[in-house]
Structure formats: C-alpha cells, structure tokens
Scaffold this motif. Sequence first.
Motif, PDB file in Angstrom:
ATOM      1  N   GLU A   1       0.923  -1.269   0.029  1.00  0.00           N
ATOM      2  CA  GLU A   1      -0.030   0.022  -0.235  1.00  0.00           C
ATOM      3  C   GLU A   1       0.958   1.470  -0.286  1.00  0.00           C
ATOM      4  OE1 GLU A   1      -2.479  -0.581   3.335  1.00  0.00           O
ATOM      5  OE2 GLU A   1      -4.187  -1.761   2.215  1.00  0.00           O
ATOM      6  N   GLY A   2       1.989   1.099   0.664  1.00  0.00           N
ATOM      7  CA  GLY A   2       3.028   2.117   0.634  1.00  0.00           C
ATOM      8  C   GLY A   2       3.773   2.378  -0.575  1.00  0.00           C
ATOM      9  N   PHE A   3       3.783   1.586  -1.331  1.00  0.00           N
ATOM     10  CA  PHE A   3       4.264   1.723  -2.769  1.00  0.00           C
ATOM     11  C   PHE A   3       3.325   2.187  -3.728  1.00  0.00           C
ATOM     12  CE2 PHE A   3       4.623  -0.161  -7.198  1.00  0.00           C
ATOM     13  CZ  PHE A   3       6.318   0.111  -7.361  1.00  0.00           C
ATOM     14  N   GLY A   4       2.148   1.755  -3.518  1.00  0.00           N
ATOM     15  CA  GLY A   4       1.172   2.519  -4.242  1.00  0.00           C
ATOM     16  C   GLY A   4       0.817   3.862  -3.951  1.00  0.00           C
ATOM     17  N   GLU A   5       0.766   4.319  -2.772  1.00  0.00           N
ATOM     18  CA  GLU A   5       0.764   5.805  -2.112  1.00  0.00           C
ATOM     19  C   GLU A   5       1.772   6.608  -2.851  1.00  0.00           C
ATOM     20  OE1 GLU A   5      -0.191   8.215   2.034  1.00  0.00           O
ATOM     21  OE2 GLU A   5       0.338   6.166   1.848  1.00  0.00           O
ATOM     22  N   ALA A   6       3.062   6.229  -2.673  1.00  0.00           N
ATOM     23  CA  ALA A   6       4.323   6.900  -3.039  1.00  0.00           C
ATOM     24  C   ALA A   6       4.310   7.196  -4.558  1.00  0.00           C
ATOM     25  CB  ALA A   6       5.635   6.192  -2.283  1.00  0.00           C
ATOM     26  N   ASN A   7       3.572   6.178  -5.207  1.00  0.00           N
ATOM     27  CA  ASN A   7       3.609   6.604  -6.689  1.00  0.00           C
ATOM     28  C   ASN A   7       2.401   7.039  -7.206  1.00  0.00           C
ATOM     29  OD1 ASN A   7       6.574   5.586  -6.947  1.00  0.00           O
ATOM     30  ND2 ASN A   7       5.884   3.509  -6.030  1.00  0.00           N
ATOM     31  N   GLY A   8       1.597   7.378  -6.421  1.00  0.00           N
ATOM     32  CA  GLY A   8       0.238   7.706  -7.161  1.00  0.00           C
ATOM     33  C   GLY A   8      -0.481   6.817  -7.973  1.00  0.00           C
ATOM     34  N   LEU A   9      -0.755   5.458  -7.083  1.00  0.00           N
ATOM     35  CA  LEU A   9      -1.163   4.306  -7.804  1.00  0.00           C
ATOM     36  C   LEU A   9      -2.443   4.007  -6.818  1.00  0.00           C
ATOM     37  CD1 LEU A   9       1.746   2.414  -8.468  1.00  0.00           C
ATOM     38  CD2 LEU A   9       0.743   3.654 -10.377  1.00  0.00           C
ATOM     39  N   MET A  10      -3.744   3.825  -7.681  1.00  0.00           N
ATOM     40  CA  MET A  10      -4.763   3.340  -6.904  1.00  0.00           C
ATOM     41  C   MET A  10      -4.539   1.758  -6.467  1.00  0.00           C
ATOM     42  SD  MET A  10      -8.507   2.511  -8.309  1.00  0.00           S
ATOM     43  CE  MET A  10      -9.313   4.199  -8.409  1.00  0.00           C
ATOM     44  N   VAL A  11      -4.697   1.764  -5.228  1.00  0.00           N
ATOM     45  CA  VAL A  11      -4.505   0.451  -4.735  1.00  0.00           C
ATOM     46  C   VAL A  11      -5.917   0.055  -4.090  1.00  0.00           C
ATOM     47  CG1 VAL A  11      -3.321  -1.048  -2.885  1.00  0.00           C
ATOM     48  CG2 VAL A  11      -2.241   0.768  -3.957  1.00  0.00           C
ATOM     49  N   GLU A  12      -6.639  -1.043  -4.461  1.00  0.00           N
ATOM     50  CA  GLU A  12      -7.755  -1.683  -4.104  1.00  0.00           C
ATOM     51  C   GLU A  12      -7.466  -2.950  -3.387  1.00  0.00           C
ATOM     52  OE1 GLU A  12     -11.026  -1.245  -3.598  1.00  0.00           O
ATOM     53  OE2 GLU A  12     -11.073   0.811  -5.035  1.00  0.00           O
ATOM     54  N   THR A  13      -7.657  -2.883  -2.016  1.00  0.00           N
ATOM     55  CA  THR A  13      -7.221  -3.999  -1.037  1.00  0.00           C
ATOM     56  C   THR A  13      -8.217  -4.965  -0.732  1.00  0.00           C
ATOM     57  OG1 THR A  13      -5.345  -2.527   0.150  1.00  0.00           O
ATOM     58  CG2 THR A  13      -6.096  -4.631   1.289  1.00  0.00           C
TER      59      THR A  13
ATOM     60  N   ALA B   1      -9.060   3.259 -13.841  1.00  0.00           N
ATOM     61  CA  ALA B   1      -7.875   3.897 -13.411  1.00  0.00           C
ATOM     62  C   ALA B   1      -6.830   3.274 -14.275  1.00  0.00           C
ATOM     63  CB  ALA B   1      -7.344   3.442 -12.278  1.00  0.00           C
ATOM     64  N   PRO B   2      -6.027   4.247 -15.051  1.00  0.00           N
ATOM     65  CA  PRO B   2      -5.048   3.702 -16.118  1.00  0.00           C
ATOM     66  C   PRO B   2      -4.159   2.864 -15.561  1.00  0.00           C
ATOM     67  CG  PRO B   2      -4.697   5.883 -15.608  1.00  0.00           C
ATOM     68  CD  PRO B   2      -6.075   5.778 -15.023  1.00  0.00           C
ATOM     69  N   GLN B   3      -3.665   3.150 -14.226  1.00  0.00           N
ATOM     70  CA  GLN B   3      -2.655   2.150 -13.526  1.00  0.00           C
ATOM     71  C   GLN B   3      -3.065   2.026 -12.153  1.00  0.00           C
ATOM     72  OE1 GLN B   3       0.800   4.604 -14.300  1.00  0.00           O
ATOM     73  NE2 GLN B   3       1.685   2.999 -15.556  1.00  0.00           N
ATOM     74  N   GLY B   4      -2.761   1.050 -11.257  1.00  0.00           N
ATOM     75  CA  GLY B   4      -2.970   0.643 -10.127  1.00  0.00           C
ATOM     76  C   GLY B   4      -2.561  -0.802  -9.856  1.00  0.00           C
ATOM     77  N   ILE B   5      -3.275  -1.239  -8.688  1.00  0.00           N
ATOM     78  CA  ILE B   5      -2.757  -2.436  -7.927  1.00  0.00           C
ATOM     79  C   ILE B   5      -4.141  -3.217  -7.346  1.00  0.00           C
ATOM     80  CG2 ILE B   5      -1.657  -3.897  -6.359  1.00  0.00           C
ATOM     81  CD1 ILE B   5       0.626  -1.435  -6.408  1.00  0.00           C
ATOM     82  N   LEU B   6      -4.485  -4.181  -7.907  1.00  0.00           N
ATOM     83  CA  LEU B   6      -5.210  -5.011  -7.285  1.00  0.00           C
ATOM     84  C   LEU B   6      -4.694  -5.774  -6.313  1.00  0.00           C
ATOM     85  CD1 LEU B   6      -8.329  -6.132  -6.590  1.00  0.00           C
ATOM     86  CD2 LEU B   6      -7.993  -7.852  -8.634  1.00  0.00           C
ATOM     87  N   PHE B   7      -4.790  -5.805  -4.910  1.00  0.00           N
ATOM     88  CA  PHE B   7      -4.038  -6.115  -3.792  1.00  0.00           C
ATOM     89  C   PHE B   7      -4.859  -6.987  -3.212  1.00  0.00           C
ATOM     90  CE2 PHE B   7      -2.168  -5.778   0.464  1.00  0.00           C
ATOM     91  CZ  PHE B   7      -1.423  -6.775   0.427  1.00  0.00           C
TER      92      PHE B   7
END
Length: 363
Positions: free
Chosen positions: A35-47, A83-89
């Motif tokens: 989640e910190g990686f996503g926040e630091a790089n402006g990525l949407m993270v859905e946990t 979202a163009p970029q992000g992480i499904l976590f």
Amino acid sequence: MSSKHLSSILAAAYAANVPLLLWGPPGVGKTARIEGFGEANGLMVETIIASIREPADFAGYPVPHGGKLSMLPPAFAQRLSGAPQGILFIDELTTAPPAVQAACLRVIHGGAIGDLMLPRGIRRWAAANPPEQAADGTALAPPLANRFMHIEVDTSAAEWVSGAMNGWAAPGYAPPPVGWEAKVPQAMALVAAYIQRRPTALRSMPKDAAAQGKAWASPRSWDMAARMLAVCEAMTLGDDAMMLCVGGCIGDAAAAEFLAWRKRQDLPDPEALLASGQWGVPNDGSVAFTIMGSIVAAVCANPTRDRWVKGWDLLAAGAKYHADLAALAGRSLAQGCMTHRFPPPQGMVAMAPLLKSIGGFGK
C-alpha cells in the motif's frame, strides 16, 4: 531483505507486469509495503481481504441482461476499471478457501473479473502468511501458486528500530530505463536455449504439497522468469535481486542452475553481431544456439529488411558448424517475421534444405 532491496523488486515486478506474492509471518509489514508503494507512486490500490470474500467477488455475479446472463463485476473491480494504472491487492491469500482460490485464477493470470477485463496498467498482487501461521490457513493450490512470483519478506531488528526512530520511508518507484522491453526477446531466447539444452527443466512441479504452493518451474513461470531477468538487467539490480526474482518464479534450485549456466555463456550482444554481420561461431552447440536465438529475438523485436537479411546471413554462417540448431533458429526467424513478407535473402535460400528437413519454411 532490506526495504530498499524490496522496493527495487516491487518496481521491477510492476514494470514487467508479473503477478507478485509477498510471503512472511504476521506483522512484518507486507500490506504496508504494497500500500505504501502505491501511495508513494500515485497508484490506486484496492485491498481485498481474501478470507471475507466469496467466489462471486472474483468470478462475477450472475445478472440477467437482454435475455442473456452477464457476470457483473463487484464495485472494487469497477473502480479499478477507471484507473489507467493501479494495483489489485489480495491480502491474506492463504486464508481464502479453495473455492475462492479457484475463482482467483483468471483474475491473477489475465485480469478478468466477471465480464470485465481490467486495464493493462492494473497489476494483480497479493500477500500471505505461511498456512501454519494464518487463521484457518490453507496452502495455495498449485495452479494459483504457479501464477505468481513469490518473494519472502521479513524485517530485521535494526531496520525496525531505524523506522521507529526516524519514520518509515515509503518505497519509491524507480522505473527501468525507457525501452527496457527490448531486452525481453533476448532473455526469452536465453531461456529457450537453456530449455533446449535441458528439456527436463521446463516442468518440475514438486511432489510435496507445501512446496507446490510456492514457486516452481512450468512453461508459464519460465515466461515470467524471462521478463524478470530482462527488467533486472535493464535496472542493473545485481545478482542477488536477480536470484530472488528468477527464483521467485521458478524456484530457487532451478534458478541457481539456470543463472550459473547463463553466467558461463559470456554471450555477445546480438545488436553488435547484426551491425558487423559476422561472428565467430563457437564449438559448443548450446552456446551457439543461445547466440543464434538472441539474434532471432533481436531481429523479430525490430524487424527491418536490412536486419532480416543480416540475421539470415549470421544463421547461415552458424549452419556450417551446427546445422540442426541453425535450422531451428531459422524456423523461428521465418515464423517471427512472417507478417512482414520480406523476400527470401541469400542466407535463407542457402538454408532451405535444412528448413525442409525439420518441417520449416523453404518448402
């Protein structure tokens, strides 16, 4: 593993679009790091917490629509679709019952949730405790485990004390250099040459059930390993990170053997060979085939008529010493550039009898 080292691996996995699974005991910061990686790089993270989800949350909800049955994706998937970029976590993956794990297969491998295909920029990552340390934990099913790169995470006492005293630095995203994907065909060729030399290495699913839930070699995981090899080289991450990434895809034993073999090859740059139009063909057939494979990969990655001609000239030179191996490489070159309809150059014509003998082009 230090946070800096893990940050580089997260960046490499994100760039290479390889599904990532962080393993570690409870409380070491797996969730916080992703989640910190996503926040630091402006990525949407859905946990998504796996233990409280149903199969329909990943397979879709059946809904009648226009006389047909549609599989409606859940809200988290619809948010990610914009979202163009992000992480499904997917967190706590080893707490997911078998039916939920099965529903995750298409999600992890292809990004499909119900009738929705996630955008290409959405990565599918997960975290898990070892089954014996998870609440009602179960080992991952082999088909699901084989879709991930597995990375072990821990926190040393010194690292924790530093973070507690000075604050926890968010992992930054240092992307690989522009054009790093050009290294992928060469990495694929290297893996193909290794498998050509040692075919039994292509598949090695462990017999032990616990080991089946981690990294092991298959055609799919070798493909992931090649992409991670390419991005690690482009980012100059070093041997340790490369071993972690390749081992995380195919298992440590298979990775150690492959990387040791790779280091012994001392291979020339295929672009330099194409520029010069000549090469000293080595006596060792496996080395020669590796080089020919890298030539083919380089031409197919950037096919022009001039590179097509030079590629065939180099393969024809190799055929004088390793005819069968050159024929295999020639077939790959012909198939890889088929859509460009380049006319047969002299090198290809010279190899026509060899190509016929293996059922290739030149009939």
